[in-house]
Structures are given as C-alpha cells and as structure tokens.
Design a protein around this motif. Structure first.
Motif, PDB file in Angstrom:
ATOM      1  N   LEU A 188      41.054  38.193  45.262  1.00 68.32           N
ATOM      2  CA  LEU A 188      40.023  38.802  46.117  1.00 68.32           C
ATOM      3  C   LEU A 188      38.652  38.175  45.917  1.00 68.32           C
ATOM      4  O   LEU A 188      37.737  38.408  46.713  1.00 68.32           O
ATOM      5  N   ASN A 189      38.485  37.406  44.853  1.00 67.57           N
ATOM      6  CA  ASN A 189      37.201  36.761  44.560  1.00 67.57           C
ATOM      7  C   ASN A 189      36.045  37.763  44.550  1.00 67.57           C
ATOM      8  O   ASN A 189      34.973  37.529  45.119  1.00 67.57           O
ATOM      9  N   ALA A 190      36.289  38.906  43.929  1.00 64.99           N
ATOM     10  CA  ALA A 190      35.263  39.956  43.871  1.00 64.99           C
ATOM     11  C   ALA A 190      34.099  39.511  43.004  1.00 64.99           C
ATOM     12  O   ALA A 190      34.285  38.837  41.989  1.00 64.99           O
ATOM     13  N   PRO A 191      32.862  39.844  43.391  1.00 63.80           N
ATOM     14  CA  PRO A 191      31.711  39.471  42.566  1.00 63.80           C
ATOM     15  C   PRO A 191      31.765  40.167  41.214  1.00 63.80           C
ATOM     16  O   PRO A 191      32.238  41.298  41.108  1.00 63.80           O
ATOM     17  N   SER A 192      31.285  39.493  40.196  1.00 63.94           N
ATOM     18  CA  SER A 192      31.279  40.069  38.851  1.00 63.94           C
ATOM     19  C   SER A 192      30.203  41.145  38.750  1.00 63.94           C
ATOM     20  O   SER A 192      29.286  41.219  39.572  1.00 63.94           O
ATOM     21  N   ILE A 193      30.314  41.962  37.706  1.00 66.73           N
ATOM     22  CA  ILE A 193      29.310  43.002  37.502  1.00 66.73           C
ATOM     23  C   ILE A 193      27.944  42.381  37.239  1.00 66.73           C
ATOM     24  O   ILE A 193      26.906  42.953  37.627  1.00 66.73           O
ATOM     25  N   ASP A 194      27.906  41.195  36.623  1.00 68.29           N
ATOM     26  CA  ASP A 194      26.626  40.510  36.388  1.00 68.29           C
ATOM     27  C   ASP A 194      25.976  40.116  37.711  1.00 68.29           C
ATOM     28  O   ASP A 194      24.760  40.234  37.875  1.00 68.29           O
ATOM     29  N   MET A 214      43.226  37.856  32.847  1.00 64.95           N
ATOM     30  CA  MET A 214      42.944  37.635  34.269  1.00 64.95           C
ATOM     31  C   MET A 214      43.402  38.849  35.074  1.00 64.95           C
ATOM     32  O   MET A 214      44.476  39.399  34.850  1.00 64.95           O
ATOM     33  N   SER A 215      42.567  39.278  36.002  1.00 73.39           N
ATOM     34  CA  SER A 215      42.912  40.418  36.839  1.00 73.39           C
ATOM     35  C   SER A 215      44.006  40.044  37.821  1.00 73.39           C
ATOM     36  O   SER A 215      44.059  38.921  38.335  1.00 73.39           O
ATOM     37  N   ARG A 216      44.894  40.990  38.099  1.00 76.27           N
ATOM     38  CA  ARG A 216      45.954  40.735  39.068  1.00 76.27           C
ATOM     39  C   ARG A 216      45.389  40.654  40.490  1.00 76.27           C
ATOM     40  O   ARG A 216      46.072  40.255  41.424  1.00 76.27           O
ATOM     41  N   PHE A 217      44.081  41.074  40.644  1.00 75.73           N
ATOM     42  CA  PHE A 217      43.436  40.998  41.962  1.00 75.73           C
ATOM     43  C   PHE A 217      42.461  39.828  42.042  1.00 75.73           C
ATOM     44  O   PHE A 217      41.516  39.829  42.830  1.00 75.73           O
ATOM     45  N   GLU A 218      42.673  38.828  41.224  1.00 75.56           N
ATOM     46  CA  GLU A 218      41.796  37.664  41.181  1.00 75.56           C
ATOM     47  C   GLU A 218      41.646  37.010  42.555  1.00 75.56           C
ATOM     48  O   GLU A 218      40.606  36.448  42.890  1.00 75.56           O
TER      49      GLU A 218
END
Length: 305
Positions: free
Chosen positions: A7-13, A1-5
C-alpha cells in the motif's frame, strides 16, 4: 515487514512532519492550513487578503492571488494595484477579468500549480477569491467541492497555505457552501467589521471549527498603506449598550455641534456619566470629531460620510 507493504502507506514520521506548522499570525493563521474567510459582500474581505499577503511577504512568503471576484476597474479604484506593485516579485496576481475563457484558463492554472507541487510550496500563500467562481457558481455541488478540496490538500501537503474567500447567503447569517466543503478545510472564519476611522478597516474574525490552535482574532487595516495590525478583539467589540448610546449621541448631534454638558442633557443622563464618556472617547474620529469651543469647552460635531 508489514504484510500491507504494497500500500506504500506514509510512515508515522512523514505524518508528523506534515503536522509541524509554523504560527504565521498568532491565534489566527498557521502554515500548511486551508482557511475559508466568509462574510457579507462589501465588508472589505479583499482588503483583508491584501493586508495579510503584504504582512506575510515581509516574512519571506511568496503570494499567488487568483482573483475572479474583483474587476480590473475595482482593483484600480480601491488602490489594490498600489500593493501589487509594492510587493513586486513577491506577489503573482492573476485576474480573471483579463481572460477570454476564465473558467478554462483558471482550470489550466490549477493543473500547472498541481504539477509544480513536487517542487514544494513552503513559504507560499495561495489566495482564491472567491469560492463561488472556483466551484463554477454551483457552490453546493459535492463533486466540484471535492475536486477543489483535493487541489487544496495537495497544495497543503506541498507546504502551502491557503486562504479562500467566500460570501454569505443573502440573509447574511451563514456561509454559502456545502457542509462537506466546510468540514474538509482546517478552519472557517466568519468575518465582520466594526466602526473605524476614515481610511481604516476594523475586522473581527470568529473561528467556526477551532481545529487548530486559533481563537477569535481582530485586525486593523490602514488602507492607504495596506498594513495589518493585530489588536485585542475586546477593544473592537461593542456591547448593545454602547451601540444604543452612540446612536443617541449621533441623533443629538444631527442638528449641530454640542458640548459635553448639552449631550448629557439631550440624552437625559447625569453629567459625567462614565458609559457615555467612554463612548464619546471611543468613537471620536469615527462618528464625531471634538473641537475646542468658547470658554475652552469641549464640543462635538458629526462626521459627515
């Protein structure tokens, strides 16, 4: 899991899915794109928009045309209403001329469009006509430009495709609008027209940014049926030599009809000059009309506008 989870950043997909764009019109229009078409007033940019709209409707698109540039009388005089009726439920046409408070009512329409973006706008074309109105007549206001671009990007993320009509400066050499606005859209097209037959329009559109897989494009519009035909730009572009020859031929025909030999004589060139022959053929039905004269000679007379 990213430590910046958080931020709810969109996935590359998700990002890659956003960039999957269907080609709607070769070399010119891609879905999920924001496009500005600009040019001098009176070119016929509204004709171009209606023709594009009709073309895309045949591909299953729904059209929303927000018109704050053309009065109701003009819509009727130029027979745009014929196309609106023909498209029926495929086009929703809203004219600011029928609003008591156009700016506030259009703002409410924008809000409603944004609220419904959650349902998706795939296979939907949005036409905004024109830029100056939707920026409150202050086209260089960065705050208003940012607000408009934010709206357009939300529509694009929902799958929509946008055409924004803009006018040229008084000099006609550049677009009226802030640099941030121009830099924020996918493509900016400079529109120009070429000589055409009565009842038709010939457009050449030059891309400014070329961010997408686009290139110089050209279209013929048959105004009576509002049909769009894509053509090779080279068939419409004119060299300075061709323009000079056509001007000289028109001047020679001002005093009456002439046969080919007399046209060559008036232009002081040798009979059968290929460049002149090409110009005569190219602009037949546009600047002049040919007819059979005595001894079956080919004659030309000016077309009076």
């Amino acid at each position: 899991m990213s430590r910046f989870e958080f931020l709810n950043a969109p996935s590359i997909d998700e990002l890659c899915t956003l960039e999957d764009r269907q080609i709607l019109i070769n070399d010119f229009l891609l879905e999920k794109s924001i496009n500005i078409i600009w040019g001098k007033s009176g070119l016929g940019k509204t004709w171009l928009c209606f023709a594009i709209a009709k073309h895309l409707s045949r591909m299953g698109f729904d059209i929303l045309y927000l018109d704050a540039d053309n009065g109701v009388d003009l819509i009727k005089d130029r027979n745009y209403d014929k196309t609106i009726r023909e498209l029926g439920g495929a086009m929703t046409y809203i004219n600011a001329d029928l609003m008591d408070d156009a700016k506030n009512e259009m703002n409410e329409i924008f809000k409603t469009i944004e609220e419904n973006a959650r349902h998706g706008y795939k296979n939907a074309l949005f036409i905004l006509d024109s830029l100056s109105f939707f920026l409150g007549d202050d086209i260089y206001d960065e705050t208003k430009s940012h607000k408009l671009i934010t709206f357009c990007k939300r529509i694009r993320r929902a799958g929509g495709t946008l055409l924004i009509i803009a006018h040229a400066t008084k000099a006609g050499s550049s677009i009226r609008g802030s640099s941030s606005l121009i830099n924020s859209v996918d493509e900016v097209w400079q529109a120009d027209t070429m000589p055409c037959k009565s009842g038709e329009l010939n457009f050449i559109l030059e891309p400014y940014k070329q961010r997408l897989n686009v290139r110089k494009s050209a279209f013929n519009i048959a105004c009576d049926e509002c049909t769009l035909s894509q053509v090779d730009p080279k068939t419409l572009e004119l060299s300075q030599k061709e323009l000079d020859i056509s001007d000289r031929i028109k001047e020679a025909l001002e005093n009456g009809s002439l046969n080919q030999n007399k046209i060559y004589k008036a232009l002081e060139i040798s009979k059968g000059d290929r460049a002149t022959q090409r110009v005569l053929e190219r602009f037949e039905g546009i600047f002049w009309q040919s007819f059979e004269g005595t001894n079956k000679t080919k004659n030309y007379k000016l077309i009076v506008a």
